[in-house]
Write an enzyme that holds these catalytic residues in place. Structure first.
Site, PDB file in Angstrom:
ATOM      1  N   THR A   1      -6.858   2.467  10.140  1.00 20.33           N
ATOM      2  CA  THR A   1      -6.979   3.148  11.421  1.00 20.33           C
ATOM      3  C   THR A   1      -7.900   2.425  12.393  1.00 20.33           C
ATOM      4  OG1 THR A   1      -6.536   5.285  10.376  1.00 20.33           O
ATOM      5  CG2 THR A   1      -7.589   5.322  12.534  1.00 20.33           C
TER       6      THR A   1
ATOM      7  N   HIS B   1      -7.099   9.779   4.983  1.00 17.71           N
ATOM      8  CA  HIS B   1      -6.453   8.739   5.770  1.00 17.71           C
ATOM      9  C   HIS B   1      -6.473   9.159   7.235  1.00 17.71           C
ATOM     10  CE1 HIS B   1      -4.466   8.087   1.770  1.00 17.71           C
ATOM     11  NE2 HIS B   1      -4.733   6.832   2.089  1.00 17.71           N
ATOM     12  N   GLY B   2      -6.753   8.207   8.115  1.00 18.70           N
ATOM     13  CA  GLY B   2      -6.740   8.519   9.533  1.00 18.70           C
ATOM     14  C   GLY B   2      -8.139   8.722  10.081  1.00 18.70           C
TER      15      GLY B   2
ATOM     16  N   ASP C   1       0.842  -1.198   0.000  1.00 20.66           N
ATOM     17  CA  ASP C   1       0.000   0.000   0.000  1.00 20.66           C
ATOM     18  C   ASP C   1       0.876   1.246   0.000  1.00 20.66           C
ATOM     19  OD1 ASP C   1      -2.426   1.405   0.134  1.00 20.66           O
ATOM     20  OD2 ASP C   1      -2.360   1.496   2.326  1.00 20.66           O
TER      21      ASP C   1
ATOM     22  N   HIS D   1      -9.527   4.553  -0.427  1.00 21.72           N
ATOM     23  CA  HIS D   1      -8.595   4.737   0.677  1.00 21.72           C
ATOM     24  C   HIS D   1      -9.288   5.600   1.721  1.00 21.72           C
ATOM     25  CE1 HIS D   1      -4.599   3.426  -1.135  1.00 21.72           C
ATOM     26  NE2 HIS D   1      -5.490   3.236  -2.105  1.00 21.72           N
ATOM     27  N   GLY D   2      -8.905   5.436   2.964  1.00 29.43           N
ATOM     28  CA  GLY D   2      -9.501   6.239   4.028  1.00 29.43           C
ATOM     29  C   GLY D   2     -10.913   5.827   4.366  1.00 29.43           C
ATOM     30  N   ALA D   3     -11.183   4.529   4.404  1.00 33.56           N
ATOM     31  CA  ALA D   3     -12.541   4.051   4.675  1.00 33.56           C
ATOM     32  C   ALA D   3     -12.857   3.968   6.166  1.00 33.56           C
ATOM     33  CB  ALA D   3     -12.756   2.677   4.038  1.00 33.56           C
ATOM     34  N   SER D   4     -11.837   3.979   7.016  1.00 36.38           N
ATOM     35  CA  SER D   4     -12.090   3.924   8.454  1.00 36.38           C
ATOM     36  C   SER D   4     -12.882   5.161   8.877  1.00 36.38           C
ATOM     37  CB  SER D   4     -10.776   3.863   9.235  1.00 36.38           C
ATOM     38  OG  SER D   4     -10.112   2.635   9.024  1.00 36.38           O
TER      39      SER D   4
ATOM     40  N   ASN E   1     -10.015  -0.083   1.599  1.00 31.20           N
ATOM     41  CA  ASN E   1      -8.892  -0.190   2.524  1.00 31.20           C
ATOM     42  C   ASN E   1      -9.282   0.236   3.932  1.00 31.20           C
ATOM     43  OD1 ASN E   1      -7.580  -0.678   0.117  1.00 31.20           O
ATOM     44  ND2 ASN E   1      -6.066   0.927   0.370  1.00 31.20           N
TER      45      ASN E   1
END
Length: 284
Positions: free
Chosen positions: A232, A179-180, A82, A207-210, A229
């Site tokens: 976090t 992200h995060g 990644d 990206h950044g799915a949390s 993805n």
């Protein structure tokens, strides 16, 4: 079952309206949690590491551990780099046995991004390994409330050209994720995502799915997202349960016990995430 490339499983998800979970792993416990959770859901899964994690765990150890677990798993398991940030790290992971490579040239100008991605694609695809790349730029929120500037969102008019010129297998677009940890409710541009899908014609990666709601995950899948993805939330789940266990058992000293508790917490989270990703697949 098998140690695989994600090419076929992500393409099947793209064509049939569901998504494959890609989970960041930082140690053996999280590797096991992700695979066991995916097994419970009977879903293929992607384990992924950033260059920093590769340096932390060691390249040979990472590949050997995931490959060993994959060979005993009841589901297909892939290992993905990644945000590979240099040609060198991409090639190191390719030679070591990673089954998927992301080369991230999103901080470069359009032409230079194409140049480095094409270079990685030519080497990787010659070995049967798919490549993911990013167009636009996704913010990294380190707790300061940062959002992705709309000026850095992916331009649909460039997405088709980028996909064609680089020959990539998967595209990671910027459409509002970060992200995060999200400081506010995520504001995702699904119309833009639909335009990117139509322009590129290839599976898209979130990206950044949390922290993104289940409803928005479903909408994103409907707009062409086929790989999602998570990082976090897994780290938070592992740390929270580890902290809880040690506070509840102040004299505990056996890592087999407190790591198992943290691992089980991550496994439950993985199951929850995958259950949303494969809803349409289960219904059909």
């Amino acid at each position: 079952m098998s140690f695989v490339t994600p090419k076929e499983i992500v393409m099947d998800a793209f064509e049939n309206g569901y998504a494959i979970g890609a989970f960041a792993v930082h140690n053996l416990e999280i590797m096991k949690a992700v695979i066991h959770g995916a097994e419970r859901m009977n879903s293929p899964v992607i384990l992924q590491t950033t260059p920093d994690t590769v340096r932390y765990m060691g390249l040979d150890y990472t590949v050997a551990a995931v490959k060993s677990l994959a060979e005993k798993a009841k589901i297909p398991v892939a290992l993905h780099l990644d945000h590979g940030d240099t040609f060198q790290i991409a090639m190191q992971c390719l030679r070591a046995g990673y089954t998927s490579i992301m080369i991230d040239g999103s901080s470069l100008d359009f032409e230079e991004n194409i140049r480095i991605v094409k270079k990685v694609t030519e080497a990787s695809q010659a070995m049967g390994i798919p490549v993911e790349a990013e167009l636009g730029s996704i913010a990294r929120n380190e707790g300061n409330g940062e959002k992705t500037d709309r000026l850095m969102y992916t331009d649909p008019s460039l997405a088709g050209e980028f996909a064609k010129l680089t020959g990539i297998d998967f595209l990671a677009p910027s459409f509002g994720t970060v992200h995060g940890v999200y400081a506010d409710e995520p504001d995702l541009d699904f119309q833009l995502l639909e335009e990117i899908k139509d322009a590129s014609g290839i599976p898209l990666v979130m990206h950044g799915a949390s922290g993104v709601s289940d409803e928005d995950i479903r909408k994103a899948i409907n707009c062409g997202i086929a790989k999602i993805n998570y990082s976090t939330e897994l780290k938070l789940a592992f740390a929270a349960e580890l902290r809880h266990y040690l506070q509840s058992h102040p004299t505990a000293s056996d890592p087999r016990k407190y790591f198992m508790s943290a691992r089980e917490n991550v496994e439950e989270l993985v199951k929850e995430k995958i259950s949303v990703l494969i809803e349409k697949q289960r219904v059909s």
